[in-house]
Design a protein around this motif. Structure first.
Motif, mmCIF file in Angstrom:
data_model
loop_
_atom_site.group_PDB
_atom_site.id
_atom_site.type_symbol
_atom_site.label_atom_id
_atom_site.label_comp_id
_atom_site.label_asym_id
_atom_site.label_seq_id
_atom_site.Cartn_x
_atom_site.Cartn_y
_atom_site.Cartn_z
ATOM 1 N N LYS A 347 10.892 26.037 -56.842
ATOM 2 C CA LYS A 347 11.686 24.826 -56.601
ATOM 3 C C LYS A 347 12.223 24.169 -57.867
ATOM 4 N N SER A 351 16.355 25.477 -56.699
ATOM 5 C CA SER A 351 16.028 24.794 -55.447
ATOM 6 C C SER A 351 16.688 25.448 -54.247
ATOM 7 N N ALA A 354 14.587 28.367 -53.355
ATOM 8 C CA ALA A 354 13.332 27.885 -52.784
ATOM 9 C C ALA A 354 13.518 27.487 -51.319
#
Length: 632
Positions: A347, A351, A354
């Motif tokens: 993350k 992101s 993720a």
């Protein structure tokens, strides 16, 4: 081949592996002929063995000195112990001599007695108090010299890099660049559909499994063959990602950060170890059954050749058809666990990726809940190992812990706390965890990753880790070679049990700061690097005498001098008293458990390499390489 997982015992069950076609293939190759297993492609004209089989070294002649040390060396602030094989009933004088021959330290051995696993009478020489750095040391006991070794703080820096580089070498679907690995190990991309490959970009299922094709390119070749298995890839990817997460918690993430590894992605702003793990994670996510298809959200169990290939067979010259094998609950839960871990650890660096990982993990969890007993058949062993597993409650527990750690959501917490594995002492056992026994992975995550469980529950989870680590230390203390597995635990991939148990001790060190746990990890590395009954380092390129002929289709120098030996940092499976291949059966009959190993390419049951054995080696090398002040 002949690449299968090791046999692992649980108190409640025993797994065995069938090797019928594989054994026939190896026997044919060792006979010096060109006969192959039914349906095999044969050997490429560019890489075929000579008509005569290679000579096989006598394993009994491997040990060259009764003074067994870590042949790579020791850390200045770590334990420094050696095992001496001797029938003497009284302590002996030992001398540590430097490169010029001067005595740097001396003392008396401690009589241990018979080491059960090796059958040898042993003493221990402890020179831990000597902390000065240097190279070319030898330990002299009763007129016998050990192999030379170093004492230095940067001892494990190169192994940290080399053990991790194993995974780039094993990548499927991409060229392995000479600029990164050297010309001997460079090769074109394998299994991208470039003739003679039939590719992994448009792979059909086995008959009756599905009526469509799937793009499952990429990932790591599992071992010495060209198969790719979700359950073995899952634990391996998890271990690499966990290695980074552990280093990050310890404040040492920079050692595994961007531009620390020899991979194409270096310099992209993402830690290199995560880039390497992503190569496998992308493959694992491609193995998910598409929406709208039967078993949507599940993961295909594996993909490999329709029949066994011979040794050597370079990846880009493999002409076998490739097949997807039916989905399984175990594979699906591996996908859920590793994708959830990805969502948590990636993350801060990507992101978007993720979020994709978390979506895949949620879908896989839901699919596994809907299909909780879809097992891979043991009989599915043609062209690849079956990786069969009929107890998946541990996999449910592992996946639940990772989803809970990633999301904090009540549904996943309830799945964790309601699992019998959450309080079971069987999650962390003396024989260690592995691809088929994954409850320990969930336990380690809960012990180390902040979560919302009650404080009393966290204390109990952490206490279970330190208790298991104490058990490993007690086991080591009762042995002549200080190995963290039982004397009867030398099974297929015994070295991976050593490394996985050492990970538990390293986690206990992280939780407590107590030096005895770090010492246990380092002594486990001593065993792998030469302090063993064979006086042999099981890691290529490390030590005075090390394994060179691990079972592999491309690193096959023993069969074809134009091909390389395995690169530095590759871990051999290690002693296996089961002797499940013809070479081992011929040369190791009657061996003591700790000596049931032979450095021969045909001995797949003692000398293969796999991603799930090198992953914990890389984890431990990164741990050992850290400059850690004492925390006791």
């Amino acid at each position: 081949m002949l690449t299968f997982p090791h046999v692992h015992r649980r108190p409640t069950r025993r797994r065995t592996r069938k090797r019928t076609t594989a054994a026939l293939l190896t026997a044919a190759l060792l006979s010096g002929g060109m006969a192959l297993a039914p349906g095999a492609t044969g050997l490429s004209s560019a890489a075929s063995p000579s008509a005569a089989p290679p000579t096989v070294a006598d394993p009994a002649a491997t040990a060259t000195t009764p003074v067994r040390v870590n042949q790579a060396g020791y850390l200045p602030d770590g334990p420094k112990r050696a095992t001496v094989v001797t029938s003497a009933t009284q302590p002996l004088t030992w001398q540590l001599r430097n490169a010029s021959g001067a005595v740097a330290a001396s003392g008396r051995t401690v009589v241990h007695g018979t080491d059960t696993a090796s059958g040898e009478a042993t003493h221990t020489a402890d020179f831990s108090k000597y902390r000065k750095a240097g190279s070319g040391f030898v330990l002299v006991v009763d007129g016998q010299n050990s192999a030379p070794f170093d004492i230095r703080a940067d001892l494990y820096d190169s192994l940290r890099s080399d053990a991790m580089a194993f995974f780039y070498h094993q990548r499927s679907g991409t060229p392995i660049e000479a600029s990164l690995v050297g010309p001997a190990y460079a090769r074109p991309a394998g299994h991208l559909g470039v003739a003679p490959n039939q590719g992994d970009t448009n792979v059909p299922c086995q008959p009756g499994v599905c009526d469509y094709t799937q793009d499952v390119r990429g990932g790591w070749y599992d071992a010495g063959d060209h198969g790719k298995y979700v359950v073995n890839g899952g634990i391996s990817a998890w271990t690499l990602v966990d290695s980074f997460a552990r280093a990050e918690r310890a404040g040492n993430a920079s050692a595994l950060g961007d531009s620390t590894l020899r991979i194409p992605e270096r310099g992209n702003g993402v830690p290199d170890v995560l880039d390497e793990a992503r190569w496998e994670l992308d493959f694992l996510m491609r193995m998910q059954v598409p929406s709208g298809k039967p078993y949507a959200g599940m993961a295909f169990h594996k993909i490999h050749d329709a029949a066994w290939t011979g040794i050597p067979t370079r990846p880009e010259l493999d002409a076998q058809p490739r097949e997807l094998h039916r989905p399984s609950t175990a594979a699906t839960l591996n996908l859920a666990a590793t994708a959830a871990q990805c969502a948590r650890v990636f993350k801060p660096y990507d992101s978007t990726y993720a979020k994709r990982c978390l979506s895949v993990a949620r879908t896989a969890w839901t699919a596994a809940k809907a299909n909780p007993a879809l097992y891979a058949p043991e009989s599915d062993s043609t062209g690849g190992g079956p990786y069969n597993d009929t107890q998946v409650t541990d996999d449910f527990y592992w996946a639940a812990t990772e989803l809970y750690a990633a999301t904090g959501e009540r549904a996943y917490r309830d799945a964790v706390t309601s699992s019998p594995w959450h309080t079971s002492s069987g999650a962390l056992t003396p024989t260690g965890f592995n691809w088929a026994d994954t409850a320990a992975l969930g336990r380690l995550t809960l012990a180390t990753v902040p979560n919302g469980l009650p404080a009393s529950d966290i204390r109990r989870v952490r206490a279970s880790v330190t208790a298991a680590a104490d058990g490993h230390l007690a086991m080591m203390a009762g042995q002549g070679y200080a190995v963290p597995i039982p004397a009867n635990g030398y099974v297929w991939g015994s070295n991976s049990q050593v490394t996985n148990n050492a990970m538990v001790m390293a986690t206990a060190y992280a939780l407590t700061g107590q030096q005895r746990y770090r010492a246990g990890v380092l002594e486990s590395m001593d065993y792998l690097l030469g302090r063993n009954t064979l006086d042999l380092s099981y890691v290529t390129g490390y030590g005075d005498t090390y394994a060179r002929n691990q079972h592999h289709r491309f690193w096959a120098n023993q069969y074809d001098a134009s091909l390389p030996n395995p690169p530095a940092g590759s871990l051999a499976g290690g002693p296996n008293s089961g002797l499940q291949d013809p070479v081992a059966q011929e040369h190791l009959a009657g061996c003591s458990p700790a000596a049931c190993y032979i450095d021969d390419i045909g001995s797949y049951s003692t000398n293969e390499v796999t991603v799930n054995w090198n992953a914990p080696l890389a984890w431990l090398a990164a741990f050992a390489a850290e400059r850690c002040p004492p925390r006791d």
